[in-house]
Write an enzyme that holds these catalytic residues in place. Sequence first.
Site, PDB file in Angstrom:
ATOM      1  N   HIS A   7      -7.679   3.173   4.083  1.00 25.87           N
ATOM      2  CA  HIS A   7      -8.162   3.524   2.559  1.00 25.87           C
ATOM      3  C   HIS A   7      -7.479   2.796   1.458  1.00 25.87           C
ATOM      4  CE1 HIS A   7      -8.879   7.420  -0.179  1.00 25.87           C
ATOM      5  NE2 HIS A   7      -8.101   6.524  -0.719  1.00 25.87           N
ATOM      6  N   GLU A   8      -6.255   2.606   1.837  1.00 27.65           N
ATOM      7  CA  GLU A   8      -5.477   1.977   0.603  1.00 27.65           C
ATOM      8  C   GLU A   8      -5.918   0.396   0.759  1.00 27.65           C
ATOM      9  OE1 GLU A   8      -4.229   3.606  -1.353  1.00 27.65           O
ATOM     10  OE2 GLU A   8      -4.002   5.486  -0.454  1.00 27.65           O
ATOM     11  N   HIS A  34      -9.079  -0.225  -1.142  1.00 21.79           N
ATOM     12  CA  HIS A  34      -8.990  -0.156  -2.802  1.00 21.79           C
ATOM     13  C   HIS A  34      -8.663  -1.451  -3.501  1.00 21.79           C
ATOM     14  CE1 HIS A  34      -8.907   4.054  -4.331  1.00 21.79           C
ATOM     15  NE2 HIS A  34      -8.123   4.287  -3.344  1.00 21.79           N
ATOM     16  N   CYS A  39      -8.408  11.456  -2.248  1.00 24.72           N
ATOM     17  CA  CYS A  39      -7.845  10.347  -2.949  1.00 24.72           C
ATOM     18  C   CYS A  39      -7.311  10.717  -4.275  1.00 24.72           C
ATOM     19  CB  CYS A  39      -9.103   9.300  -3.275  1.00 24.72           C
ATOM     20  SG  CYS A  39      -8.540   7.871  -3.992  1.00 24.72           S
TER      21      CYS A  39
HETATM   22 ZN    ZN Z   1      -7.614   6.540  -2.714  1.00 24.81          ZN
END
Ligand code: ZN
Length: 197
Positions: A134-135, A138, A92
């Site tokens: 993953h995004e 966030h 990340c």
């Molecule tokens: Zn990340």
Amino acid sequence: MMKILQYPHPSLRHPAKPLTAISERLRTAAAKMLELMYEHRGLGLAAPQVGLPYQFIVLNPTGDPEQKDQEGVYLNPVVLDKKGSQEGDEGCLSFPGLFQKVRRAKTVRVQAYDLNGNALEITANNLGARLWLHEIDHLHGVLYIDKFSDVAKLAARDQLRTFEYDYRKAQEKGEIPPDEEVEKELRAAEDEFPPIL
Ligand code: ZN
């Protein structure tokens, strides 16, 4: 000036708000995020990573700025469906140098809007699925370290402590504002950003 915020910056835990409008300011922010992403050799970047409390991400699964057809800016992305399971190394841009194995779905179907306001439905597999999940995490204040296995958590412990130590040290020196001030700025941005967008 826009920059990538590092753990444990409070913006990384602050849930992002859905966008209600598309504007020049949003386009400019997305273009700068893509630039930063390529500069730091990332495959994706979410708005909270640059201090913008809004639900949008930029992606290019190839990480190659020449492959523009692989590049995208996605607004208000949501996961519609997940299938299968895969384990693989994940990093990340807010945790430079920290790579650990993370288990994710192997296939995802997501819905998002592009910068023209068109609704898109995208199916992604393997690395693509990992990247989307993953995004999107966030945008909800969820970080890949939360998904580490017990073994990965143990392996990452010293690196995470170093990130925390360095951050607090920088705060003590006044190089980074106190958390309360950052939280206040994020809440102010929530109220101010949409009308100008
Ligand atoms: Zn990340």
